[in-house]
Design an enzyme around this catalytic site. Structure first.
Site, PDB file in Angstrom:
ATOM      1  N   HIS A   1     -12.217   1.231  -4.843  1.00 45.54           N
ATOM      2  CA  HIS A   1     -11.356   0.527  -5.792  1.00 45.54           C
ATOM      3  C   HIS A   1     -12.092  -0.710  -6.300  1.00 45.54           C
ATOM      4  O   HIS A   1     -13.070  -1.161  -5.691  1.00 45.54           O
ATOM      5  CB  HIS A   1     -10.057   0.074  -5.124  1.00 45.54           C
ATOM      6  CG  HIS A   1      -9.171   1.192  -4.665  1.00 45.54           C
ATOM      7  ND1 HIS A   1      -7.952   1.474  -5.247  1.00 45.54           N
ATOM      8  CD2 HIS A   1      -9.318   2.083  -3.653  1.00 45.54           C
ATOM      9  CE1 HIS A   1      -7.389   2.487  -4.626  1.00 45.54           C
ATOM     10  NE2 HIS A   1      -8.205   2.882  -3.654  1.00 45.54           N
TER      11      HIS A   1
ATOM     12  N   ASP B   1      -2.075  -1.238  -4.160  1.00 45.37           N
ATOM     13  CA  ASP B   1      -2.398   0.138  -4.519  1.00 45.37           C
ATOM     14  C   ASP B   1      -1.082   0.912  -4.533  1.00 45.37           C
ATOM     15  O   ASP B   1      -0.568   1.290  -3.489  1.00 45.37           O
ATOM     16  CB  ASP B   1      -3.377   0.707  -3.489  1.00 45.37           C
ATOM     17  CG  ASP B   1      -3.738   2.158  -3.759  1.00 45.37           C
ATOM     18  OD1 ASP B   1      -3.176   2.751  -4.706  1.00 45.37           O
ATOM     19  OD2 ASP B   1      -4.567   2.704  -3.008  1.00 45.37           O
TER      20      ASP B   1
ATOM     21  N   TYR C   1       0.864  -1.178   0.000  1.00 48.31           N
ATOM     22  CA  TYR C   1       0.000   0.000   0.000  1.00 48.31           C
ATOM     23  C   TYR C   1       0.901   1.229   0.000  1.00 48.31           C
ATOM     24  O   TYR C   1       1.382   1.668   1.029  1.00 48.31           O
ATOM     25  CB  TYR C   1      -0.935  -0.017   1.211  1.00 48.31           C
ATOM     26  CG  TYR C   1      -1.899   1.134   1.282  1.00 48.31           C
ATOM     27  CD1 TYR C   1      -2.351   1.791   0.137  1.00 48.31           C
ATOM     28  CD2 TYR C   1      -2.389   1.577   2.508  1.00 48.31           C
ATOM     29  CE1 TYR C   1      -3.239   2.837   0.210  1.00 48.31           C
ATOM     30  CE2 TYR C   1      -3.283   2.632   2.597  1.00 48.31           C
ATOM     31  CZ  TYR C   1      -3.705   3.261   1.447  1.00 48.31           C
ATOM     32  OH  TYR C   1      -4.586   4.314   1.521  1.00 48.31           O
TER      33      TYR C   1
END
Length: 256
Positions: free
Chosen positions: A245, A147, A107
């Site tokens: 998302h 991500d 992340y």
């Protein structure tokens, strides 16, 4: 081998929206999750996913960040953190090692909240590049899901002209990804098979962005070059909405 990645925007929120019910129908081997926004005991209480081993790396700050991986097979080793505060105190990296393969959930920090945070993001990129270089020297393959908070090319976001000075599409961020996917040799698995426009994984909650498909592709499965020819199918799942998302699902011709 099926690998699915998703930024949950809260594991308890995604669970209420049916993400884990859907996941039970997907026959995934490894599920990489970001932004769990929960401590491990809270996540385990909120989510029951039979048949999987679950591993978490939480942020010190409650209700913030956090990553997790669910795996059908028990890994040989679990690695949490990258070795510096922004990665480790904020729970931004977890990696499972199997005999010849490592799968990670990453992340990447965002810089959208201001200059200080953007400077921290650049520091993260610089430090993480060194780790990516070291991993290329290992005798194993890597699937780095997550991500990454960077849209790589103009095809990867709808309003690219208006976002050239915004975090996530800054020239320096895109140049960094050029380096990772160029000289370092890593491969953007989705783009190996899908070169179409309008393929996004994140949409703002403002201005009916989801409905209009005004999005960004900032979620990736980035793989070591030895896996380039093992990528079989790629899909961004949009039939249901579990988060801001969308799940990115990729099948590899790999033993698991």
């Amino acid at each position: 081998m099926r690998v699915i990645t998703l930024n949950l925007n809260g594991i308890r929120s995604a669970a209420k929206k049916g993400f884990f019910d859907w996941m039970q129908t997907q026959k995934a081997d490894v599920i990489c999750l970001q932004e769990t926004r929960a401590q491990e005991h809270q996540a385990r209480e909120a989510v029951q996913l039979p048949g999987y081993y679950a591993y978490f790396f939480d942020a010190e700050k409650k209700g913030y960040s956090g990553v997790a991986i669910y795996s059908r097979k028990k890994p040989d080793k679990v690695i949490t953190g990258l070795g510096w505060d922004l990665a480790d105190k904020e729970g931004r990296y977890i990696q499972l090692d199997f005999p010849h393969l490592s799968v990670a959930s990453l992340y990447m920090p965002s810089g959208t909240s201001g200059e200080i945070r953007q400077a921290m993001k650049f520091q993260f990129l610089s430090a993480y590049e060194k780790i990516l270089k070291k991993q290329r020297k290992q005798k194993r393959e890597y699937i780095i899901c997550g991500d990454w908070n960077i849209a790589h090319k103009t095809i990867d976001l709808k309003n690219w002209r208006a976002n050239q000075k915004h975090s996530g599409f800054l020239p320096e961020e895109r140049a960094w990804l050029d380096q990772v996917l160029g000289p370092l040799g890593y491969v953007d698995a989705f783009r190996e098979l899908n070169q179409l426009p309008d393929q996004y994984t994140w949409w703002s909650n403002r201005g009916r962005a989801w409905e209009k498909n005004v999005g960004w592709r900032i979620d990736y499965q980035i793989v070591s070059p030895g896996l380039k020819n093992k990528i079989k199918t790629v899909q961004i799942y949009k039939e249901q909405r579990f988060s801001d998302h969308a799940p990115l699902q990729i099948d590899y011709d790999l033993p698991y």
